[in-house]
Structure formats: structure tokens, C-alpha cells
Design a protein around this motif. Structure first.
Motif, PDB file in Angstrom:
ATOM      1  N   UNK A 111     -12.266  -5.100  -6.027  1.00  0.00           N
ATOM      2  CA  UNK A 111     -11.325  -4.341  -6.858  1.00  0.00           C
ATOM      3  C   UNK A 111     -10.769  -3.149  -6.090  1.00  0.00           C
ATOM      4  N   UNK A 112     -11.623  -2.474  -5.307  1.00  0.00           N
ATOM      5  CA  UNK A 112     -11.140  -1.367  -4.491  1.00  0.00           C
ATOM      6  C   UNK A 112     -10.136  -1.830  -3.452  1.00  0.00           C
ATOM      7  N   UNK A 113     -10.419  -2.957  -2.804  1.00  0.00           N
ATOM      8  CA  UNK A 113      -9.481  -3.494  -1.828  1.00  0.00           C
ATOM      9  C   UNK A 113      -8.179  -3.949  -2.461  1.00  0.00           C
ATOM     10  N   UNK A 114      -8.270  -4.540  -3.657  1.00  0.00           N
ATOM     11  CA  UNK A 114      -7.067  -5.023  -4.337  1.00  0.00           C
ATOM     12  C   UNK A 114      -6.152  -3.861  -4.728  1.00  0.00           C
ATOM     13  N   UNK A 115      -6.733  -2.770  -5.246  1.00  0.00           N
ATOM     14  CA  UNK A 115      -5.901  -1.628  -5.624  1.00  0.00           C
ATOM     15  C   UNK A 115      -5.266  -0.998  -4.388  1.00  0.00           C
ATOM     16  N   UNK A 116      -5.994  -0.960  -3.293  1.00  0.00           N
ATOM     17  CA  UNK A 116      -5.421  -0.454  -2.045  1.00  0.00           C
ATOM     18  C   UNK A 116      -4.260  -1.324  -1.604  1.00  0.00           C
ATOM     19  N   UNK A 117      -4.440  -2.624  -1.666  1.00  0.00           N
ATOM     20  CA  UNK A 117      -3.409  -3.577  -1.262  1.00  0.00           C
ATOM     21  C   UNK A 117      -2.161  -3.444  -2.126  1.00  0.00           C
ATOM     22  N   UNK A 118      -2.357  -3.156  -3.419  1.00  0.00           N
ATOM     23  CA  UNK A 118      -1.227  -3.072  -4.345  1.00  0.00           C
ATOM     24  C   UNK A 118      -0.503  -1.729  -4.245  1.00  0.00           C
ATOM     25  N   UNK A 119      -1.264  -0.640  -4.098  1.00  0.00           N
ATOM     26  CA  UNK A 119      -0.690   0.701  -4.235  1.00  0.00           C
ATOM     27  C   UNK A 119      -0.411   1.376  -2.910  1.00  0.00           C
ATOM     28  N   UNK A 120      -1.239   1.137  -1.889  1.00  0.00           N
ATOM     29  CA  UNK A 120      -1.156   1.901  -0.647  1.00  0.00           C
ATOM     30  C   UNK A 120       0.169   1.692   0.063  1.00  0.00           C
TER      31      UNK A 120
END
Length: 298
Positions: free
Chosen positions: A184-193
Motif C-alpha cells: 500500500x505504501x508503494x502503491x500510494x507513492x507510485x500514484x502520487x509521487x
């Protein structure tokens, strides 16, 4: 009517909670429903009503061993393990092994494992990425560190938070919590960063453990002030220090809280359905987010 502060019926003072009768250094607000001795999460065995201590379960079986229907269970319904930190040790070993490999090989290995929003990111020079179908990076980035201080902080957090959670949840549930929080942390980074922001490390998973610890302590009626202070301090560092991927921290924290809530508050009669259904829901959100972001990039 107000109750006297010192009366048995008054609110519990976390500073005066009794210690587990088998582990006196562990304060607890839970007692065995048969002998009423205080028991910690490691000693809790699910009964038809409440929890029992290991000795009462053995005595109840009449043979010195718990019957199949009353095998020792954690507060979340997992099996009591002889080594309650086995998965934590394995995860810690994987992180350290990858870190040693990175030291030996250098940035070339990091480029193959790191998670980045778009390609090629600066200062990394990876030629492919999640957007090109390399979804494995969502997992490998969780075990990749470059700086000694980074892995040191994460592994200390894993050891301090992971062991008690593994004992309380059981191995399978604990591993699901760790991996899904990291994803989930990686997914949010991938989406928002931003397009040039690289992300690596177990921080998302560690924040998931931190959120789960808060949920578990609340469930056991422990004093919440220490974990709230620790969470606030970590969030302060997250949003004030440069070079920290706050997206991974927030994503892992939210997933950890959601999963842990489903784990420890699931009704006994539908425990497995609620627990694994919660995990499946978090995984589905992660997959949808990654697919959506990938569609924007390709």
C-alpha cells in the motif's frame, strides 16, 4: 453516580495495570475467564467466552493437552507458535541480506529493485519499471535500502513492533499485515509521487506495523499515550525531513490500521471471513490504484 478513583469499578489506570502471571514485565488489562489471572497477548487462548490461560486450557482437557477444538489461539485467532518472532526474524534477515547485496553490487542493483513513478528517474537510470509491467518492484523496493541509518531505523522498528504483533496475530496474519502495508505504501507513492521521485525501503511496512500496534493496544485497553506519541513523532519526521517519501509512510499506516482493525475486531463466528476479506479489500485497492496510474503513464 461517580465512583471512587481507587474502587474496583473505576476506570483503569494504565500505570497500575497488573503484569501477566507468566510474563510479569508485560502489563495487561485482560484476565483468564476461569482463574482470573492477568494474561498478555502471547498467553491468551480463545475460549467460548473471552480468553483463558494455557494452564486452564490444559486442565480443562483433562489430559494435559488442549483438545483439537481448543488449541491455543492468539487474540486474532492465529495459532500460538513456539517461536513468536520467527517471521520477524526472517523479514529482518531479508532486509539485511538485500542491503549487503546493494553494498556489494552498488547502484546497478538498486536500479533493478527501486520503485519510481516514471522512467528514467533522477538520479537512478532504470530502463524499465512498474509502468512497463515490472510489478515485482512493488515488492523488491520494500526490502531495498541504501543508507545505513535508513535500514537501522527500519529494522529497529521491525524488531520492536513486529515481535509483539506476530505473537498477538499469529504468523500468517502478521505476514499479511506486513506485506500489504508495504504494498500500500508503494502503491500510494507510485500514484502520487512526482515523476522523478524514487522510493525504496521498508518504511511503508513499518508504519503499517505502527498503525496496527495502536489498534491492538486500543483493543486490549492499554495506555494509548506511548504509541500516540511515537506515531506523532514519526509523522513529524515524515513531513519535516527532506528525502523521505511521505506517501509510503501514509499508505502503509492507513493499510495497517485497516487490516489490524479487521483482524482484532472480527466477530468470532465470522472471524476468517472478515479478516481475510479485509486483506483482500486492501489488496484490491492497491491493484486498482496501480492499474489506474499505469494507464496514465503508458
Amino acid at each position: 453516580m461517580d465512583q471512587a478513583p481507587g474502587s474496583p469499578q473505576g476506570p483503569r489506570d494504565a500505570q497500575h495495570l497488573p503484569g501477566c502471571y507468566r510474563h510479569p514485565d508485560r502489563e495487561t488489562g485482560i484476565s483468564c475467564t476461569r482463574c482470573e489471572r492477568p494474561i498478555c497477548p502471547e498467553c491468551m487462548i480463545s475460549a467460548s467466552v473471552g480468553f483463558q490461560c494455557p494452564e486452564c486450557v490444559r486442565e480443562g482437557s483433562g489430559t494435559g493437552h488442549a483438545p483439537a477444538a481448543n488449541q491455543p489461539r492468539t487474540i486474532a485467532g492465529g495459532s500460538i507458535a513456539a517461536d513468536p518472532r520467527l517471521i520477524t526474524k526472517i523479514l529482518l534477515g531479508l532486509n539485511v541480506a538485500v542491503f549487503i547485496a546493494v553494498l556489494a553490487v552498488g547502484d546497478r542493483l538498486v536500479n533493478e529493485l527501486v520503485l519510481v513513478g516514471e522512467w528514467p528517474p533522477y538520479p537512478f537510470v532504470a530502463e524499465d519499471g512498474v509502468a512497463e509491467g515490472q510489478w515485482y518492484r512493488l515488492v523488491t523496493s520494500m526490502f531495498t535500502h541504501q543508507e545505513p541509518w535508513h535500514i537501522a531505523f527500519n529494522m529497529l522498528g521491525l524488531w520492536w513492533l513486529g515481535g509483539p504483533l506476530e505473537a498477538a496475530l499469529g504468523r500468517a496474519r502478521y505476514l499479511a499485515l506486513y506485506m500489504l502495508s508495504g504494498l500500500a505504501g508503494g502503491a500510494l507513492t507510485y500514484v502520487v509521487a512526482g515523476a522523478s521521485q524514487a522510493s525504496l525501503g521498508a518504511s511503508g511496512a513499518i508504519f503499517g506495523l505502527l498503525g496496527a500496534t495502536a489498534v491492538l493496544m486500543r483493543r486490549l485497553n492499554y495506555d494509548m499515550r506511548p504509541v500516540i506519541a511515537l506515531l506523532a513523532l514519526n509523522l513529524l519526521f515524515t513531513f519535516t525531513w527532506s528525502g523521505i517519501a511521505w506517501e509510503a509512510h501514509v499508505g502503509g499506516l492507513v493499510a495497517g490500521v485497516a487490516i489490524a482493525y479487521g483482524m482484532v475486531h472480527a466477530p468470532r463466528e465470522r472471524r476468517a471471513l472478515v479478516q481475510w476479506g479485509t486483506c483482500a479489500a486492501v489488496l484490491l485497492v492497491v491493484l486498482v490504484a496501480v492499474v489506474f496510474r499505469t494507464a496514465q503513464l503508458v
